[in-house]
Design a protein around this motif. Structure first.
Motif, PDB file in Angstrom:
ATOM      1  N   MET A 190     -50.036  64.482  28.282  1.00 57.97           N
ATOM      2  CA  MET A 190     -51.286  65.027  27.754  1.00 57.97           C
ATOM      3  C   MET A 190     -51.208  66.514  27.426  1.00 57.97           C
ATOM      4  SD  MET A 190     -54.008  62.752  29.975  1.00 57.97           S
ATOM      5  CE  MET A 190     -55.445  62.887  28.912  1.00 57.97           C
ATOM      6  N   PRO A 191     -50.600  67.355  28.276  1.00 55.52           N
ATOM      7  CA  PRO A 191     -50.495  68.775  27.912  1.00 55.52           C
ATOM      8  C   PRO A 191     -49.555  69.041  26.729  1.00 55.52           C
ATOM      9  CG  PRO A 191     -50.205  68.451  30.284  1.00 55.52           C
ATOM     10  CD  PRO A 191     -50.130  67.113  29.644  1.00 55.52           C
ATOM     11  N   GLN A 192     -48.785  68.027  26.325  1.00 52.18           N
ATOM     12  CA  GLN A 192     -47.871  68.199  25.208  1.00 52.18           C
ATOM     13  C   GLN A 192     -48.508  67.863  23.862  1.00 52.18           C
ATOM     14  OE1 GLN A 192     -43.853  66.593  25.856  1.00 52.18           O
ATOM     15  NE2 GLN A 192     -44.372  66.331  28.019  1.00 52.18           N
ATOM     16  N   VAL A 193     -49.766  67.455  23.886  1.00 52.12           N
ATOM     17  CA  VAL A 193     -50.492  67.140  22.659  1.00 52.12           C
ATOM     18  C   VAL A 193     -51.571  68.200  22.465  1.00 52.12           C
ATOM     19  CG1 VAL A 193     -51.895  65.438  21.448  1.00 52.12           C
ATOM     20  CG2 VAL A 193     -50.039  64.688  22.958  1.00 52.12           C
ATOM     21  N   THR A 194     -51.485  68.922  21.371  1.00 55.52           N
ATOM     22  CA  THR A 194     -52.395  70.041  21.118  1.00 55.52           C
ATOM     23  C   THR A 194     -53.855  69.617  21.201  1.00 55.52           C
ATOM     24  OG1 THR A 194     -50.784  71.099  19.683  1.00 55.52           O
ATOM     25  CG2 THR A 194     -53.070  71.764  19.405  1.00 55.52           C
ATOM     26  N   ALA A 195     -54.625  70.385  21.921  1.00 52.86           N
ATOM     27  CA  ALA A 195     -56.092  70.342  21.910  1.00 52.86           C
ATOM     28  C   ALA A 195     -56.716  69.175  22.660  1.00 52.86           C
ATOM     29  CB  ALA A 195     -56.628  70.367  20.482  1.00 52.86           C
ATOM     30  N   LEU A 196     -55.955  68.439  23.457  1.00 51.05           N
ATOM     31  CA  LEU A 196     -56.605  67.389  24.233  1.00 51.05           C
ATOM     32  C   LEU A 196     -57.541  67.975  25.285  1.00 51.05           C
ATOM     33  CD1 LEU A 196     -54.173  64.394  24.829  1.00 51.05           C
ATOM     34  CD2 LEU A 196     -55.957  64.707  23.105  1.00 51.05           C
ATOM     35  N   GLY A 197     -57.156  69.091  25.891  1.00 53.65           N
ATOM     36  CA  GLY A 197     -58.061  69.732  26.847  1.00 53.65           C
ATOM     37  C   GLY A 197     -59.333  70.214  26.186  1.00 53.65           C
TER      38      GLY A 197
END
Length: 268
Positions: A190-197
Motif C-alpha cells: 500500500m505505501p508503494q502506490v501513490t496517494a492511497l493514504g
C-alpha cells in the motif's frame, strides 16, 4: 444517520445507501486516485479548492476533507474557507497534515487549520507525533516512526483538540482520547502506490458524512474497509502496479458480509 448498529459492516452498507457527497480538497498527485477510491468505496467525490466557492460548497457537502500535500497560498485560503464553513454548518471535516513539519509554510498552514477544530485528524506516525509537539523521525511525506511510537501522541492530540486521531501504518490506531482501537490488515504494497493514504482520508470523510455524530466509529469503519480491501488485493497482486488496480476492484467488492467476517479490530 444514527439508527444503524455502529459496527463497520452495517456502517458500510448504510454509507453506500446514502452515497454521501464528500468535498475533497487534496493534492495534485492524489486527485484522480482519490476520486476513484471514493467512488469505489460507494460515495460521491467533489474536488473543489478555490476560495471563491470552497466555503459555499463545504456547506452543502456531507463532509469535508483537507489534505495539505501540495500547498499554495491560494489553496490555503480555500482550505480555511471550507473548514470554517463546514464547522459553521455542523458538517464533519477531516484534516490530513501531510509532511506538516517539513517547512515553515506548511507548519503555519497546519496550525491555522488545526485551530479550526477538525473533527478527525488522519496521518502517519511521524506526522501525528510532530503535530502533538514531540520529536518525530519523519522525512518528507514518509514516516520513519512506528504506529506504536505514536499512540501516546495520538491520545494527547485527541484530548487537547477534542478530535478523533487516526494513525495509519502497518497496524492502524484510532483514538478520541478516551476510546482506542487497533485495526490490522492491509498490505506492505500500500505505501508503494501513490496517494492511497490521501485517498483513505477522503473515505474517512465519506463515513463521517453518513455518521456525523459518530466520528470515532466512522473512522474505524473506513480504516477497516481499507485494511480488508488491501489484504484482498495483495493476495492476487504481482507488485505495486497490479496492486493499484486490484485495490480499486477489491474496495468495490467488499460488502457488508465480507467486512463483518474479515475486519480485525481490537481494543487498545
Amino acid at each position: 444517520m444514527t439508527d444503524e448498529t455502529l459496527n463497520p459492516a452495517t456502517m458500510l452498507a448504510a454509507m453506500r445507501r446514502e452515497r454521501p457527497l464528500v468535498h475533497c480538497i487534496t493534492n495534485y498527485v492524489a486527485m484522480n486516485i482519490a476520486a476513484n477510491v471514493v467512488l469505489a468505496a460507494g460515495a460521491s467525490p467533489a474536488m473543489i479548492h478555490a476560495e471563491a466557492e470552497a466555503g459555499e460548497f463545504a456547506a452543502i457537502a456531507g463532509a469535508l476533507t483537507v489534505n495539505i500535500g501540495t500547498l499554495s497560498p491560494d489553496w490555503v485560503k480555500g482550505m480555511r474557507a471550507a473548514a470554517t464553513a463546514a464547522a459553521a454548518n455542523g458538517k464533519p471535516w477531516v484534516l490530513d497534515p501531510v509532511a506538516h513539519y517539513a517547512t515553515g509554510f506548511r507548519r503555519e498552514a497546519t496550525a491555522g487549520l488545526l485551530a479550526l477544530s477538525p473533527t478527525i485528524v488522519r496521518g502517519n506516525a511521524s506526522e501525528i507525533i510532530a503535530l502533538a509537539g514531540a520529536a518525530s523521525r519523519g522525512q518528507g511525506v514518509d514516516s520513519r516512526d512506528s504506529v506504536d511510537a505514536a499512540e501516546d501522541a495520538a491520545r494527547a492530540l485527541a484530548g487537547s483538540h477534542d478530535t478523533v486521531v487516526a494513525v495509519t501504518g502497518a497496524t492502524d490506531f484510532v483514538t478520541n482520547g478516551k476510546r482506542a482501537v487497533r485495526i490490522e490488515g492491509g498490505s506492505p504494497l500500500m505505501p508503494q502506490v501513490t496517494a492511497l493514504g490521501c485517498s483513505l482520508t477522503c473515505v474517512v470523510g465519506a463515513f463521517a458524512a453518513a455518521f456525523p455524530r459518530d466520528p470515532f466509529d466512522a473512522t474505524v469503519a473506513a480504516l477497516a474497509l481499507f485494511a480488508v480491501a488491501g489484504e484482498r488485493a495483495a493476495a492476487e497482486a504481482e507488485g505495486p502496479g497490479s496492486f493499484g488496480w486490484r485495490f480499486l476492484d477489491a474496495l468495490a467488492a467488499v460488502d457488508e458480509a465480507a467486512l463483518e467476517a474479515e475486519a480485525r479490530i481490537g481494543q487498545a
